[in-house]
Design an enzyme around this catalytic site. Structure first.
Site, PDB file in Angstrom:
ATOM      1  N   THR A 123       0.815  -1.209   0.000  1.00  0.00           N
ATOM      2  CA  THR A 123       0.000   0.000   0.000  1.00  0.00           C
ATOM      3  C   THR A 123       0.852   1.265   0.000  1.00  0.00           C
ATOM      4  OG1 THR A 123      -1.461   1.281   1.450  1.00  0.00           O
ATOM      5  CG2 THR A 123      -0.140  -0.387   2.516  1.00  0.00           C
ATOM      6  N   ASP A 124       0.272   2.357  -0.484  1.00  0.00           N
ATOM      7  CA  ASP A 124       0.958   3.656  -0.401  1.00  0.00           C
ATOM      8  C   ASP A 124       0.982   4.180   1.043  1.00  0.00           C
ATOM      9  OD1 ASP A 124      -1.727   4.299  -0.093  1.00  0.00           O
ATOM     10  OD2 ASP A 124      -1.784   5.821  -1.676  1.00  0.00           O
ATOM     11  N   GLU A 125       0.193   3.551   1.940  1.00  0.00           N
ATOM     12  CA  GLU A 125       0.104   4.056   3.317  1.00  0.00           C
ATOM     13  C   GLU A 125       1.411   3.885   4.085  1.00  0.00           C
ATOM     14  OE1 GLU A 125      -3.587   3.307   5.353  1.00  0.00           O
ATOM     15  OE2 GLU A 125      -4.667   3.052   3.471  1.00  0.00           O
ATOM     16  N   TYR A 150      -1.974  -0.543  11.014  1.00  0.00           N
ATOM     17  CA  TYR A 150      -2.101  -1.205   9.705  1.00  0.00           C
ATOM     18  C   TYR A 150      -0.893  -0.892   8.829  1.00  0.00           C
ATOM     19  CZ  TYR A 150      -3.366  -1.706   4.772  1.00  0.00           C
ATOM     20  OH  TYR A 150      -3.341  -2.013   3.433  1.00  0.00           O
ATOM     21  N   LYS A 154       2.159  -3.323   7.368  1.00  0.00           N
ATOM     22  CA  LYS A 154       2.434  -3.501   5.932  1.00  0.00           C
ATOM     23  C   LYS A 154       3.877  -3.084   5.618  1.00  0.00           C
ATOM     24  CE  LYS A 154       0.053  -4.633   2.971  1.00  0.00           C
ATOM     25  NZ  LYS A 154      -0.298  -5.989   2.435  1.00  0.00           N
TER      26      LYS A 154
END
Ligand code: NAD
Ligand code: TYD
Length: 335
Positions: A123-125, A150, A154
């Site tokens: 993810t870009d998060e 989260y 990741k």
């Protein structure tokens, strides 16, 4: 080709399996999924009797199950994860277990079984949060700076995947993509939550001032991006995948949904903000565009209309999803 898809009963995983089996009918797919609250085999009805499709009900943290699933596999596409930021704030432990430990178990087994490609869906998060006026976007060279349980889990999984490439030579690729939307998305995420709430006559809960920004990627565009990375991506490389070129904030997304559904903006309800809410994500997807020739097929408005139509047509699917465990979660999260 024999592909092990992890988390194939979830939103993106099930779209990927349907897409892959349609476009590569001779390939074999093994779907390993624990069927958490987010897993739904109904998404895969179309392929469940296909002789090239096998489902294994199991946990990616379970070495024995993973070893069984990895037999004769040449490619792994790893989606399985705990994925909802708000749930990670309520309870972080399952995120560490599945996203970090589960990924390491898969990597170890892939190495042992000489898998030719381990593709990790991230993810870009992991890059943290941008200011609204920041001219920079996230790209393949952006430093990691995760801020929620989260995204931290990741980020840890991304580091492990790279470490297995550098240390042991496991042939990996990674995609860090933005927020997906489209058919079969679990209704806790903002776009399906907003659409289904409005279809049920309920308001759209908007956190804080609603001026938070996400980059939006239609799930089929994402599946095409993964396909290209599997076919032409460079081993050891990361690809950023996004769907937009200009910012769209959450309030604007909610207003677009209401306009398409012919409802008034009174259906927006501002609610308590998320702790540590990342202000803005924006993705520079020029590497995958220039190197692999990928770009989204349509713009956000067109894909949003398609998505709304899907949720209008498939009310039985999301009404079933909205009953049960989800009701308790909704109460805890929104009061
Ligand atoms: P999802 O929550 O819809 O589905 C996750 C799937 O993983 C479910 O089928 C669940 O049963 C399965 N799963 C969970 N824990 C498991 C375990 N321990 N063992 C086996 N299976 C398990 O998720 P999604 O939205 O489809 O996301 C898929 C991947 O894409 C994730 O890795 C996520 O981090 C990444 N991603 C998602 C988005 C997005 O907007 N949805 C954006 C960027 C990256
Ligand atoms: P979400 O769909 O949970 O994805 P993520 O947190 O992984 O980006 O949320 C997308 C954006 O919408 C995020 O800025 C939080 C916001 N949001 C709301 O305003 N209201 C809601 O009820 C939810 C679930 C999210």
């Amino acid at each position: 080709m024999k592909i092990l898809v992890t988390g194939g009963a979830g939103f993106i995983g099930s779209n990927f399996i349907l897409y892959w089996m349609k476009n590569h009918p001779d390939d074999k797919i093994v779907n390993l999924d624990k069927l958490t609250y987010a897993g739904n085999l109904e998404n895969l009805k179309e392929v469940e009797h296909n002789p090239n499709y096998t489902f294994i009900h199991g946990d990616i943290c379970d070495t024995e199950v993973v070893e069984k699933a990895m037999q004769e596999v040449d490619t792994v596409v790893h989606f399985a994860a705990e994925t909802h930021v708000d749930r990670s704030i309520l309870q972080a432990a399952p995120f560490v277990m599945t996203n970090v430990v589960g990924t390491q178990v898969l990597l170890e087994s892939a190495l042992k079984n000489n898998v030719k490609r381990f593709h990790h869906v991230s993810t870009d998060e992991v890059f943290g949060s941008l200011n609204l006026d920041d001219p920079n976007k996230f790209n393949e060279r952006t430093n990691y700076s995760p801020r929620s349980p989260y995204s931290a889990s990741k980020a840890a999984s991304d580091h492990l995947v790279r470490a297995y490439n550098i240390t042991y030579g496991l042939p990996i690729t990674i995609t860090n993509c933005s927020n997906n939307f489209g058919p079969y998305q679990f209704v806790e995420k903002i776009i399906p939550l907003a659409i289904t709430n409005v279809l049920e006559g309920q308001k759209i809960p908007i956190y804080g001032d609603g001026l938070y920004v996400r980059d939006w990627l239609y799930v089929e565009d994402h599946c095409r991006a993964i396909e290209l990375v599997l076919q032409k991506g460079k081993i050891g490389n990361t690809y950023s995948v996004g769907g937009l070129t200009e910012d769209i904030n959450n309030l604007t997304v909610a207003k677009k949904i209401l306009r398409i559904l012919g409802k008034s903006e009174d259906m927006i309800e501002f609610v308590k903000d998320r702790p540590g809410h990342d202000r803005r994500y924006a993705v520079d997807w020029s590497k995958i565009k220039n190197e692999l020739g990928w770009q989204p097929l349509h713009n956000f408005d067109k894909w949003l209309e398609e998505t709304i139509n899907w949720y209008k047509i498939n009310q039985e699917w999301w009404k079933r999803v909205k009953s049960g465990e989800y009701k308790d979660y909704y109460k805890k999260q929104y009061g």
